[in-house]
Design an enzyme around this catalytic site. Structure first.
Site, short mmCIF file in Angstrom:
data_model
loop_
_atom_site.label_atom_id
_atom_site.label_comp_id
_atom_site.label_asym_id
_atom_site.label_seq_id
_atom_site.Cartn_x
_atom_site.Cartn_y
_atom_site.Cartn_z
N ARG A 55 -64.28 -30.65 37.12
CA ARG A 55 -64.65 -31.96 36.04
C ARG A 55 -63.75 -33.02 36.27
NH1 ARG A 55 -67.51 -33.31 31.44
NH2 ARG A 55 -66.58 -33.80 29.54
N THR A 114 -77.60 -34.85 32.79
CA THR A 114 -76.81 -33.93 33.34
C THR A 114 -77.68 -33.12 34.14
OG1 THR A 114 -74.99 -33.94 31.45
CG2 THR A 114 -75.05 -31.99 32.94
N THR A 120 -72.50 -33.22 36.33
CA THR A 120 -73.04 -34.54 35.78
C THR A 120 -72.34 -35.72 35.99
OG1 THR A 120 -73.37 -35.50 33.55
CG2 THR A 120 -71.46 -34.16 33.54
N LEU A 121 -73.04 -36.94 35.89
CA LEU A 121 -72.58 -38.26 35.76
C LEU A 121 -72.20 -38.59 34.28
CD1 LEU A 121 -74.61 -39.77 38.49
CD2 LEU A 121 -72.21 -39.49 38.89
N SER A 179 -69.24 -29.88 26.86
CA SER A 179 -70.24 -28.86 26.34
C SER A 179 -71.14 -28.29 27.27
CB SER A 179 -71.26 -29.78 25.20
OG SER A 179 -70.63 -30.25 24.32
O1 DON Z 1 -69.81 -32.65 29.63
C1 DON Z 1 -70.58 -32.73 28.71
O2 DON Z 1 -70.51 -32.42 27.74
C2 DON Z 1 -71.33 -34.01 28.68
N1 DON Z 1 -70.67 -35.03 29.74
C3 DON Z 1 -72.65 -33.87 29.07
C4 DON Z 1 -73.75 -34.82 29.30
C5 DON Z 1 -74.98 -34.42 29.45
O3 DON Z 1 -75.52 -33.29 29.21
C6 DON Z 1 -76.03 -35.49 29.62
N2 DON Z 1 -77.42 -34.96 29.83
N3 DON Z 1 -78.35 -34.89 29.07
#
Ligand code: DON
Length: 586
Positions: free
Chosen positions: A103, A378, A396-397, A450
């Site tokens: 990450r 994501t 994810t971005l 998450s």
């Molecule tokens: O890491 C996380 O929890 C968030 N950056 C995830 C973002 C995400 O799931 C957006 N998509 N639906």
């Protein structure tokens, strides 16, 4: 219903229904995809095909995960990436489990108040749009670490399909067009992004047209030939740092040079005899899924039934309590002490159950610890190979198309992961999460996530691979898929498609997907004091990707065990909410 005659008719009707075989049938979902040797489930069908090809050519699940990761960076630009980061949970055929954290990290020049104005209030857009929102990307080193430690194929072989996809282009189908349309406003603002995702005449791409990404192909080729140094120490890092400086960002060469991947122990818990392996901090996912499952284990969920007011009430209450811990106690393990032992203790779950009234909704404000001061994207994919090696990846971005910026010449979309930090304690982020000090910004720190790539084993054999996008809802989406299979006996497609509910402590609201609860169930829950909102934004409810091993549902597995023990068949399902996705097996 006060009329005794009507009541009697209703009782008889319910009894007759319960005798009918139809009463056993769940929602109309398509059948899961069945395969004998391997399964790849992703949110973009071309990436699923590429993953299965790797398996067919003798690559293992980790090899396939790397090829899929690069392919999604091309074919699923809303979330697939090399300009972002993520997590990989691995369970090898010998039962060893591990976890790779690739990450993003906060740049060295970041500060805890960097998104606040001089009055101390968050400045809208600063942590979500443009270069100041960008964390140091980890995907390239993550994939290379996975390959060198657990893969079997060369980097060149695994990256070749993605390079071809970027260089020759791919034909845009309905799901791809919808995704580009979703990001159009954001992408139009950045000239380098607009030059890629709009046609030369400035018009949006149409169904059946081909999207070519020549700069991305060149970046991928140089990574393929030279390895991660091409990204972290070479011209790609230089181009991103320069664009960041020009765009009021703070990324520096040292941030890239010093980026490192962490290999961590997955979070482990046991739910009704099933061993769950999921993401540890810097994700909250595994801890919070396990905390909720530990609480739910004390209730006869299966008997109370899917979607009943009793089941939904205890789910909401377990979520309410667990999200307090998520939002106040967890953070990057290199910076804060995470009370994992306590949160995973079954006695702690019992203490939570003792605070849950069977008749009344809890009040979130009363759980506030002392001193506690949107289309989004994501992507998750699940893979299993012929030998039983299983891989779950969520990367994810952050927001859809991240920060919406591409460093000129690179073709690489950059993340806006910095928004996952606490910009200011008590102020909600993109996902409405109200977080605290443990997740404050610090140089080199990773924001709390998450994301919950999860693998479940039963009797030392792989049982389920599961995960989803969905921001703060990832945890409850993944959880609900698990209990739909284990407690409610759904097949993997039904478990993923079933409508969802969500509670995250603050705001003190139950969010429900349209049709998740019947009007009378809603009335019962409202009568207990639950404040329920129907959330019709379909993009926010995730896109789960799951695999079950040994049968399409528990009932199926029991039958298979008696007739042809351990048939080892794989059943894959992509969420019906994922328009371009596919489960592919062989
Ligand atoms: O890491 C996380 O929890 C968030 N950056 C995830 C973002 C995400 O799931 C957006 N998509 N639906």
């Amino acid at each position: 219903m006060h009329d005794p005659y009507k009541r009697a008719v209703a009782v008889v009707f319910a009894f007759v229904l319960s005798l009918s075989p139809l009463a056993e049938v769940y929602a109309a979902s398509p059948e899961p995809v069945e395969a004998e040797h391997g399964m790849v489930v992703t949110a973009q069908h071309l990436a699923s095909d590429i993953g299965v090809d790797v398996l067919k050519k003798g690559g293992n699940a980790v090899d396939a995960a790397i090829a899929v990761g690069y392919a999604l960076a091309v074919a699923y630009p809303t979330a697939g990436n090399i300009g972002g980061g993520g997590f990989m949970t691995i369970r090898l055929k010998d039962g060893k489990t591990t976890f790779l954290d690739f990450r993003e990290r906060a740049p060295r020049a970041s500060t805890r108040t960097m998104y606040l104005d001089d009055k101390g209030n968050p400045v809208k857009g600063l942590s979500t749009d443009g270069y100041l929102a960008v964390g140091v990307p980890g995907s390239v080193l993550g994939f290379e670490t996975a390959r060198t430690r657990y893969g079997t194929k060369s980097r060149e072989e695994l990256m070749e399909p993605a390079i071809k996809l970027a260089r020759d282009g791919f034909v845009l189908e309905e799901g791809d067009i919808a995704s580009l349309a979703d990001g159009a406003k954001k992408l139009a603002k950045d000239p380098a992004a607009a030059a890629i995702f709009f046609k030369p005449d400035g018009k949006p791409y149409a169904l059946g047209e081909t999207l070519v990404q020549a700069d991305l192909a060149a970046s991928l080729s140089s990574i393929s030939q030279q390895g991660p140094d091409a990204f972290y120490k070479g011209p790609i890092a230089d181009a991103i740092v320069k664009a960041s400086q020009d765009g009021k960002g703070i990324l520096a060469s040292q941030d890239f040079e010093q980026y490192d991947v962490r290999e961590l122990e997955p979070i482990k818990c046991n739910y009704r005899g099933y061993d769950i392996f999921s993401s540890p901090p810097p994700s909250s996912g595994g801890v919070i899924i396990c905390e909720i499952l530990n609480v739910l284990e004390g209730y006869p969920i299966s008997y109370l039934g899917y979607g009943s007011a009793d089941t939904v009430h205890v789910m909401i209450e377990a979520m309410r309590h667990a999200y307090v811990d998520r939002n106040t106690a967890l953070g990057d393990p290199d910076f804060v002490e995470n009370p994992i032992g306590k949160l995973l203790d079954k006695r702690y779950a019992k203490e939570i159950r003792e605070q849950i009234s069977p008749f009344k909704a809890g009040v979130s404000q009363e759980l506030m610890p002392k001193g506690f001061g949107e289309s989004t994207e994501t992507t998750h994919y699940s893979i299993i190979d012929d030998e039983g090696n299983a891989v779950a990846v969520t990367y994810t971005l952050n927001g859809s198309f991240g920060a919406g910026v591409v460093a000129p010449g690179t073709g690489i979309l950059l993340n806006n992961e910095m928004d996952d930090f606490t910009a200011k304690p008590g102020v909600p982020n993109l996902y409405g999460l109200v977080q605290g000090e443990a997740n404050a910004i610090a140089p080199g720190k990773t924001p709390l996530s998450s994301m919950s790539p999860t693998i479940i084993a039963k009797d030392d054999k792989p049982f389920m691979v599961i995960g989803s996008p969905g921001g703060a809802r990832i945890i409850t989406i993944t959880l609900e898929a698990i209990i739909n299979v284990i407690d409610h006996g759904m097949d993997i497609q039904e478990a993923i498609d079933a409508p969802r509910i969500h509670h995250q402590w603050l705001p003190d609201k139950v969010y429900m997907e349209p049709y998740a609860l019947s009007p009378d169930t809603r009335r019962l829950l409202a009568g207990m004091g639950h404040d329920i909102d129907v959330d019709e934004r379909w993009t926010i409810w995730g896109k789960a990707a799951g695999i079950l091993v040994g049968g399409k549902s528990l009932a199926d597995m029991e039958q298979a065990n008696s007739e042809e023990a351990g048939s080892g068949r794989y059943y894959g399902a992509i969420d019906s909410r994922a328009a371009s996705g596919a489960a592919r097996g062989y």
